[in-house]
Design a protein around this motif. Structure first.
Motif, PDB file in Angstrom:
ATOM      1  N   ARG A 413       5.710  -5.351  -7.680  1.00 11.72           N
ATOM      2  CA  ARG A 413       6.997  -4.674  -7.495  1.00 11.72           C
ATOM      3  C   ARG A 413       7.007  -3.278  -8.126  1.00 11.72           C
ATOM      4  O   ARG A 413       8.073  -2.725  -8.392  1.00 11.72           O
ATOM      5  CB  ARG A 413       8.120  -5.526  -8.105  1.00 11.72           C
ATOM      6  N   ASN A 414       5.832  -2.719  -8.356  1.00  7.69           N
ATOM      7  CA  ASN A 414       5.732  -1.403  -8.985  1.00  7.69           C
ATOM      8  C   ASN A 414       6.204  -0.320  -8.013  1.00  7.69           C
ATOM      9  O   ASN A 414       5.583  -0.111  -6.964  1.00  7.69           O
ATOM     10  CB  ASN A 414       4.291  -1.136  -9.414  1.00  7.69           C
ATOM     11  N   PRO A 415       7.276   0.402  -8.339  1.00  9.52           N
ATOM     12  CA  PRO A 415       7.804   1.403  -7.400  1.00  9.52           C
ATOM     13  C   PRO A 415       6.879   2.591  -7.200  1.00  9.52           C
ATOM     14  O   PRO A 415       7.038   3.334  -6.221  1.00  9.52           O
ATOM     15  CB  PRO A 415       9.129   1.830  -8.063  1.00  9.52           C
ATOM     16  N   ARG A 416       5.913   2.810  -8.106  1.00  4.13           N
ATOM     17  CA  ARG A 416       4.936   3.880  -7.878  1.00  4.13           C
ATOM     18  C   ARG A 416       3.994   3.543  -6.728  1.00  4.13           C
ATOM     19  O   ARG A 416       3.474   4.437  -6.056  1.00  4.13           O
ATOM     20  CB  ARG A 416       4.105   4.128  -9.138  1.00  4.13           C
ATOM     21  N   ILE A 417       3.769   2.245  -6.540  1.00  4.21           N
ATOM     22  CA  ILE A 417       2.802   1.802  -5.533  1.00  4.21           C
ATOM     23  C   ILE A 417       3.490   1.408  -4.232  1.00  4.21           C
ATOM     24  O   ILE A 417       2.998   1.681  -3.137  1.00  4.21           O
ATOM     25  CB  ILE A 417       1.981   0.611  -6.075  1.00  4.21           C
ATOM     26  N   TRP A 418       4.638   0.766  -4.379  1.00  4.51           N
ATOM     27  CA  TRP A 418       5.312   0.187  -3.213  1.00  4.51           C
ATOM     28  C   TRP A 418       6.665   0.870  -2.989  1.00  4.51           C
ATOM     29  O   TRP A 418       7.510   0.851  -3.869  1.00  4.51           O
ATOM     30  CB  TRP A 418       5.520  -1.317  -3.401  1.00  4.51           C
ATOM     31  N   GLU A 419       6.837   1.426  -1.816  1.00  2.00           N
ATOM     32  CA  GLU A 419       8.132   2.008  -1.452  1.00  2.00           C
ATOM     33  C   GLU A 419       9.144   0.883  -1.234  1.00  2.00           C
ATOM     34  O   GLU A 419       8.838  -0.114  -0.593  1.00  2.00           O
ATOM     35  CB  GLU A 419       7.987   2.838  -0.171  1.00  2.00           C
ATOM     36  N   ASP A 420      10.341   1.064  -1.797  1.00  2.00           N
ATOM     37  CA  ASP A 420      11.401   0.059  -1.691  1.00  2.00           C
ATOM     38  C   ASP A 420      10.826  -1.324  -2.029  1.00  2.00           C
ATOM     39  O   ASP A 420      10.826  -2.237  -1.202  1.00  2.00           O
ATOM     40  CB  ASP A 420      11.989   0.067  -0.283  1.00  2.00           C
ATOM     41  N   PRO A 421      10.328  -1.510  -3.250  1.00  2.00           N
ATOM     42  CA  PRO A 421       9.519  -2.693  -3.580  1.00  2.00           C
ATOM     43  C   PRO A 421      10.257  -4.016  -3.496  1.00  2.00           C
ATOM     44  O   PRO A 421       9.623  -5.055  -3.332  1.00  2.00           O
ATOM     45  CB  PRO A 421       9.067  -2.422  -5.018  1.00  2.00           C
ATOM     46  N   MET A 422      11.587  -4.022  -3.613  1.00  2.00           N
ATOM     47  CA  MET A 422      12.311  -5.280  -3.591  1.00  2.00           C
ATOM     48  C   MET A 422      12.627  -5.753  -2.177  1.00  2.00           C
ATOM     49  O   MET A 422      13.225  -6.803  -1.993  1.00  2.00           O
ATOM     50  CB  MET A 422      13.604  -5.168  -4.397  1.00  2.00           C
ATOM     51  N   ARG A 423      12.212  -5.018  -1.193  1.00  2.00           N
ATOM     52  CA  ARG A 423      12.458  -5.391   0.206  1.00  2.00           C
ATOM     53  C   ARG A 423      11.246  -6.117   0.775  1.00  2.00           C
ATOM     54  O   ARG A 423      10.104  -5.689   0.588  1.00  2.00           O
ATOM     55  CB  ARG A 423      12.745  -4.138   1.047  1.00  2.00           C
ATOM     56  N   PHE A 424      11.492  -7.235   1.453  1.00  2.00           N
ATOM     57  CA  PHE A 424      10.431  -7.980   2.131  1.00  2.00           C
ATOM     58  C   PHE A 424      10.115  -7.258   3.440  1.00  2.00           C
ATOM     59  O   PHE A 424      10.909  -7.273   4.383  1.00  2.00           O
ATOM     60  CB  PHE A 424      10.875  -9.414   2.404  1.00  2.00           C
ATOM     61  N   ASN A 425       8.944  -6.631   3.498  1.00  2.00           N
ATOM     62  CA  ASN A 425       8.603  -5.796   4.647  1.00  2.00           C
ATOM     63  C   ASN A 425       7.115  -5.928   4.968  1.00  2.00           C
ATOM     64  O   ASN A 425       6.276  -5.200   4.428  1.00  2.00           O
ATOM     65  CB  ASN A 425       8.945  -4.327   4.357  1.00  2.00           C
ATOM     66  N   PRO A 426       6.740  -6.856   5.854  1.00  2.00           N
ATOM     67  CA  PRO A 426       5.320  -7.051   6.195  1.00  2.00           C
ATOM     68  C   PRO A 426       4.666  -5.816   6.787  1.00  2.00           C
ATOM     69  O   PRO A 426       3.441  -5.660   6.701  1.00  2.00           O
ATOM     70  CB  PRO A 426       5.356  -8.197   7.219  1.00  2.00           C
ATOM     71  N   GLU A 427       5.455  -4.919   7.379  1.00  2.00           N
ATOM     72  CA  GLU A 427       4.894  -3.744   8.037  1.00  2.00           C
ATOM     73  C   GLU A 427       4.092  -2.886   7.058  1.00  2.00           C
ATOM     74  O   GLU A 427       3.159  -2.181   7.469  1.00  2.00           O
ATOM     75  CB  GLU A 427       6.011  -2.898   8.664  1.00  2.00           C
ATOM     76  N   ARG A 428       4.460  -2.919   5.783  1.00  2.00           N
ATOM     77  CA  ARG A 428       3.755  -2.077   4.820  1.00  2.00           C
ATOM     78  C   ARG A 428       2.268  -2.444   4.747  1.00  2.00           C
ATOM     79  O   ARG A 428       1.436  -1.598   4.423  1.00  2.00           O
ATOM     80  CB  ARG A 428       4.416  -2.174   3.443  1.00  2.00           C
TER      81      ARG A 428
END
Length: 521
Positions: A413-428
């Motif tokens: 859930r690191n926001p530096r690595i993952w955009e909008d980290p609390m959202r379940f988004n398989p597309e990433r």
């Protein structure tokens, strides 16, 4: 008197007869180096009184400390132990890639591990040494190698078919947590013992009391392995069992042994008596028949029992948790569910059942499970990695014996690595073209099967169990929320498990003639 007051009183007694324990550390080369940021410890007891006073689960308190100091690596002294939690991908790679050999050992035996097998005779908890190398080699070459796993494909296929049968015959409302945990437990019972029931069993393939009790005991043990027991850091408190961990773990262990050990003892004796003539396609027989020097058994009965238990502990939690969370997320986001179904219909169709050989082609389903691992890990940290020498990592001094904990939630859930980290988004995950899409995450942007010397040797089996469970559920049935429910309100940022078992409505989506095929296999 509660645990905090007992610890506080006894710590004061010790302080009266001792000087200040804590002092600034230096690297062995003489250069001054700072420990990672963290709270100032008390003499002798470290930060244990502060931790206990918050009345928070320990993992939440550790993450709160990291947030307080605005750091992705911290140093928290508990007793005389240095705990180093890490939430940075870059620093995690330093520990488990750059300095993997230095951090490849395990802590001294914890209370829970001591109860399970005090001599650390298996692979997950054993420190670096000959015993660990021996057991790791056996797993890699004899048990979890591609040839052996292929020979046991029939066990996994039979359980996947039974899963469809049970849901098809069981009614429209399904307890997803129950079926996922039961599936994972049954897969391993089939592969270990060539049986899925401890007793008579049920005609519809559902769990009986024995399997439910066994699975819940395994999960209880796992939770206490990952918990922080006071006596792990203050051994002189062990006789008091202040947090009750010892009592709970022993009770759960007795349950597991009650069901498994008679099977193991009976099978060992039958091989001794030469009443069995050929190796069956199960792991227990493989372990019994391994030979060392002078054609003597390579493994003792104690080693076999410990390894059998460890294989079950390693396979019941992550797959079932990841699939339950993924199902909850998909029914909350129908467009994602629809896209997953479209992929199954395109790759597999509706004229046959999805099989293990389809998994590499199911990219979107893989992305869904990756996202579930990233956002919803079963445990907050990995099993600790212990330094065998003083070392500087990421500019910080890490003393010899420090226990490094990679934060699964901190990484995933690191926001530096993952955009909008609390959202379940398989597309990433679909947008990443730099590597073959699978459940492994070698770059440690989240934790799945670990990496390095202590990485999971069963990642292939873990992938097959997780993906087949998920794919069979989505391929075989249409899933909807129960009447009167418009959305599952499950999310709390710090919670790891769904607050209640997930219940969904299941409707067969294949031709009904497909399900008798599953029933008869």
């Amino acid at each position: 008197m509660d645990a905090f007051l007992v610890l506080l009183c006894m710590s004061f007694i010790f302080v009266m007869f001792s000087g200040c324990y804590y002092h600034k550390r230096k690297h062995s080369n003489g250069k001054a180096a700072e420990l990672p940021p963290g709270p100032k410890p008390w003499p002798l007891v470290g930060c244990l009184p502060t931790m206990l006073a918050t009345n928070l689960p320990t993992y939440k308190w550790i993450h709160a400390v990291m947030k307080q100091f605005n750091t992705e690596i911290a140093c928290i002294r508990l007793g005389s132990n240095y705990i180093i939690p890490v939430a940075s991908q870059e620093i995690a790679l330093e520990f488990l890639k750059t300095y993997d050999a230095i951090f490849a050992s395990r802590p001294p035996v914890s209370n829970a591990v001591d109860i399970l097998n005090g001599r650390c005779v298996t692979t997950i908890f054993a420190p670096m040494g000959e015993q660990w190398r021996k057991m790791r080699r056996i797993l890699a070459l004899e048990v979890l190698n591609p040839s052996t796993l292929h020979r046991m494909l029939g066990h996994r296929n039979a359980e996947a078919d039974t899963l469809l049968r049970y849901i098809f015959r069981g009614g429209s409302v399904v307890n997803v947590r129950s079926i996922t945990q039961h599936y994972c437990g049954n897969i391993m019972r089939r592969m270990l013992f060539n049986q899925r029931y401890y007793g008579k069993g049920r005609d519809d393939g559902g769990p009986t009391f024995e399997e439910e009790e066994h699975d819940q005991a395994l999960l209880t043990i796992i939770r206490h392995i990952h918990a922080f027991s006071i006596s792990d850091f203050m051994p002189w408190l062990k006789p008091f069992d202040l947090d009750g961990h010892e009592k709970v773990t022993k009770k759960a262990l007795n349950v597991v042994q009650k069901y498994d050990e008679p099977i193991i003892d009976e099978r060992v004796q039958r091989w001794k008596d030469e009443k069995l003539e050929e190796v069956k396609d199960n792991i227990l027989d493989i372990l019994i028949l391994l030979q060392g020097e002078n054609a003597k058994p390579l493994l003792s009965v104690a080693e076999i029992k410990a390894q059998i238990m460890e294989l079950q502990l390693a396979t019941i939690d992550n797959p079932s948790n990841a699939v339950e969370w993924a199902m909850a997320e998909l029914v909350n986001q129908p467009k994602i569910l629809e896209k997953a179904i479209e992929e199954l219909d395109k790759v597999v169709g509706r004229e046959r059942l999805v099989e293990e050989h389809d998994i590499p082609k199911l990219k979107y389903l893989t992305a869904c499970i990756r996202e579930s691992f990233r956002l919803h890990p079963f445990s907050p940290f990995n099993v600790p990695h212990v330094s065998n020498t003083d070392i500087i990592v990421a500019g910080y001094f890490i003393p010899k014996g420090s226990e490094v904990l990679l934060s699964r939630t901190g990484l995933g859930r690191n926001p530096r690595i993952w955009e909008d980290p609390m959202r379940f988004n398989p597309e990433r995950h679909m947008n990443d073209r730099t590597r073959e899409l699978g459940l492994l995450e070698p770059d440690l942007r989240f934790m799945s099967f670990g990496r390095g010397r202590r990485g999971c040797p069963g990642s292939s089996l873990g992938t097959n169990i997780t993906m087949m469970l998920f794919a069979r559920l989505l391929h075989g049935f249409s899933w909807t929320l129960l009447p009167g429910i418009t959305k599952i309100d499950f999310f709390q940022a710090e919670e790891l498990s769904l607050p209640k078992p997930l219940h969904l409505h299941a409707q067969p989506r294949l031709s009904h003639i497909m399900y008798p095929k599953a029933c008869s296999s």
